[in-house]
Design a protein around this motif. Structure first.
Motif, PDB file in Angstrom:
ATOM      1  N   ARG A   1      -1.436  -0.840  -3.660  1.00 19.47           N
ATOM      2  CA  ARG A   1      -3.109   0.321  -3.733  1.00 19.47           C
ATOM      3  C   ARG A   1      -2.380   1.603  -3.273  1.00 19.47           C
ATOM      4  O   ARG A   1      -1.523   2.111  -2.651  1.00 19.47           O
ATOM      5  CB  ARG A   1      -3.636  -0.628  -2.757  1.00 19.47           C
ATOM      6  CG  ARG A   1      -4.131  -1.672  -3.501  1.00 19.47           C
ATOM      7  CD  ARG A   1      -5.605  -2.371  -2.191  1.00 19.47           C
ATOM      8  NE  ARG A   1      -4.796  -2.358  -1.350  1.00 19.47           N
ATOM      9  CZ  ARG A   1      -5.365  -2.791   0.277  1.00 19.47           C
ATOM     10  NH1 ARG A   1      -6.299  -1.998   0.310  1.00 19.47           N
ATOM     11  NH2 ARG A   1      -4.457  -3.287   1.020  1.00 19.47           N
TER      12      ARG A   1
ATOM     13  N   VAL B   1       0.771  -0.962  -0.306  1.00 20.82           N
ATOM     14  CA  VAL B   1       0.081   0.151   0.267  1.00 20.82           C
ATOM     15  C   VAL B   1       1.102   1.415  -0.102  1.00 20.82           C
ATOM     16  O   VAL B   1       2.348   1.076   0.467  1.00 20.82           O
ATOM     17  CB  VAL B   1      -1.194  -0.033   1.299  1.00 20.82           C
ATOM     18  CG1 VAL B   1      -1.743   1.298   1.059  1.00 20.82           C
ATOM     19  CG2 VAL B   1      -1.533  -1.111   1.545  1.00 20.82           C
TER      20      VAL B   1
ATOM     21  N   TYR C   1      -5.768   9.067  -7.161  1.00 22.22           N
ATOM     22  CA  TYR C   1      -6.280   7.923  -6.699  1.00 22.22           C
ATOM     23  C   TYR C   1      -6.697   7.368  -8.526  1.00 22.22           C
ATOM     24  O   TYR C   1      -6.749   5.723  -8.459  1.00 22.22           O
ATOM     25  CB  TYR C   1      -6.922   7.501  -5.521  1.00 22.22           C
ATOM     26  CG  TYR C   1      -7.023   8.738  -3.965  1.00 22.22           C
ATOM     27  CD1 TYR C   1      -5.567   8.083  -3.614  1.00 22.22           C
ATOM     28  CD2 TYR C   1      -6.662  10.125  -4.171  1.00 22.22           C
ATOM     29  CE1 TYR C   1      -4.777   8.725  -2.170  1.00 22.22           C
ATOM     30  CE2 TYR C   1      -6.392  10.787  -2.925  1.00 22.22           C
ATOM     31  CZ  TYR C   1      -5.757  10.043  -2.178  1.00 22.22           C
ATOM     32  OH  TYR C   1      -4.929  10.549  -1.540  1.00 22.22           O
TER      33      TYR C   1
ATOM     34  N   ARG D   1      -0.621  -4.839  -7.732  1.00 26.08           N
ATOM     35  CA  ARG D   1      -1.462  -4.837  -7.305  1.00 26.08           C
ATOM     36  C   ARG D   1      -1.242  -3.396  -5.918  1.00 26.08           C
ATOM     37  O   ARG D   1      -1.573  -4.265  -5.188  1.00 26.08           O
ATOM     38  CB  ARG D   1      -0.680  -6.189  -6.054  1.00 26.08           C
ATOM     39  CG  ARG D   1      -1.470  -7.727  -7.245  1.00 26.08           C
ATOM     40  CD  ARG D   1      -0.512  -9.094  -6.445  1.00 26.08           C
ATOM     41  NE  ARG D   1      -1.769  -9.171  -5.245  1.00 26.08           N
ATOM     42  CZ  ARG D   1      -1.570 -10.849  -4.648  1.00 26.08           C
ATOM     43  NH1 ARG D   1      -0.383 -11.405  -5.425  1.00 26.08           N
ATOM     44  NH2 ARG D   1      -1.822 -10.558  -4.164  1.00 26.08           N
TER      45      ARG D   1
ATOM     46  N   LEU E   1      -3.716   4.538  -1.527  1.00 31.11           N
ATOM     47  CA  LEU E   1      -5.071   5.274  -0.560  1.00 31.11           C
ATOM     48  C   LEU E   1      -5.089   6.555  -0.445  1.00 31.11           C
ATOM     49  O   LEU E   1      -3.722   6.928   0.311  1.00 31.11           O
ATOM     50  CB  LEU E   1      -4.915   4.077   0.080  1.00 31.11           C
ATOM     51  CG  LEU E   1      -5.300   2.335   0.098  1.00 31.11           C
ATOM     52  CD1 LEU E   1      -5.185   1.639   0.740  1.00 31.11           C
ATOM     53  CD2 LEU E   1      -6.561   2.407  -0.647  1.00 31.11           C
TER      54      LEU E   1
END
Ligand SMILES: [Zn+2]
Length: 302
Positions: free
Chosen positions: A280, A245, A259, A278, A282
């Motif tokens: 992310r 992340v 985003y 993958r 945020l």
């Protein structure tokens, strides 16, 4: 219970968190003008007030600009220059009569979001501050990574990757180099880019609002170029650290387009299968509270 202190240039904020992460109490004081000792005393008063309100003695974590140099034990790299050259951690331990954990404010942001924020449960978390400056912090399994020079995650003073001809050598940076990521992606940088094109100065937030509304072609173009540069910058972070992340914080983290656009743009720069990126990207869960919450979580749940 845990006290977190966020030491800023204009204010010092303090919070008490219970074990479940709920906020017990919070106080904020103006950073005193004057000497380094005045800042120490203000932190001492704040901790005493928080403990009195919470009715318990607490662990103390402090988020600060800059970092303690592993070479000298003294604060370096701080924009709040009164701190530079002082043993802030040791001085606070003497004053507060207990061990104190101290970390860079971007690291505290990353710890907060990795502990019980947007990146809760993720193994590798890169927390990015995009605001007046551009910083970053790395958290592995809930613990901040400091590093040999206490600069882990400071991607803002790498050069903008994959620069186009019209991006070289890039704007001068206060660190002495040209074209640092910070000189492209900070709020003041975005304002300067707008001013260069239009002759009129708008702050970054106003530029983002105009771009979102789609009413101002210059602002739309500026935010798209901003997203492209952020995508190039973060793709190199992904190639190096492979975070689960990336959480954005700071004033520009409120730009909704980031985003949507940045993950669409960064796949072409990432050394992996484009269809299966993958990582992310945020927004923060705790917003402006992440600095002070992360400082408290420097003493993690055991
Ligand atoms: Zn720089």
């Amino acid at each position: 219970m845990r006290i977190g202190i966020d030491l800023g240039g204009t204010k010092i904020e303090g919070i008490v968190l219970s074990d479940d992460g709920s906020e017990v109490t919070r106080r904020r004081v103006a950073t005193p003008p004057g000497t380094y000792d005045d800042i120490l005393l203000a932190i001492g008063d704040l901790v005493a007030g928080l403990e009195h309100a919470a009715g318990a003695s607490c662990t103390v974590g402090v988020g600060t600009p800059g970092a303690i140099s592993p070479a000298t034990g003294l604060i370096k790299n701080a924009n709040s220059t009164r701190l530079i050259g002082h043993q802030l951690d040791k001085d606070l331990e003497r004053l507060l009569q207990r061990p104190v954990r101290l970390a860079n404010d971007a690291n505290c942001f990353a710890v907060s979001e990795a502990t019980d924020g947007a990146a809760a449960g993720a193994g590798i978390v890169f927390g990015v501050i995009i605001g007046t400056g551009v910083g970053g912090g790395l958290v592995l399994d809930g613990r901040p990574v400091t590093g040999a020079h206490a600069i882990a995650g400071e991607w803002g003073h790498n050069p903008l990757p994959l620069a186009y001809d019209d991006e070289r050598p890039g704007p001068a940076c206060y660190c002495g180099r040209h074209g640092c990521i910070e000189t492209w992606l900070s709020g003041p940088a975005l304002s300067r880019q707008h001013e260069a094109l239009t002759g009129c100065r708008l702050d970054a937030h106003a530029i983002a609002l105009a771009a979102d509304a789609g009413t101002d072609a210059v602002c739309v173009q500026l935010i798209e170029r901003y997203c492209h540069r952020l995508a190039r910058g973060l793709a190199t972070v992904i190639n190096l650290l492979d975070p689960d992340v990336i959480v954005l914080g700071g004033g520009l983290s409120g730009i909704a387009a980031l985003y949507r656009r940045v993950p669409a743009l960064w796949t072409r720069f990432i050394f992996s299968e484009p269809a299966h990126v993958r990582t992310r990207l945020l927004p923060p869960r705790h917003g402006d509270s992440s600095g002070v919450r992360g400082a408290a979580w420097l003493w993690p749940r055991t």
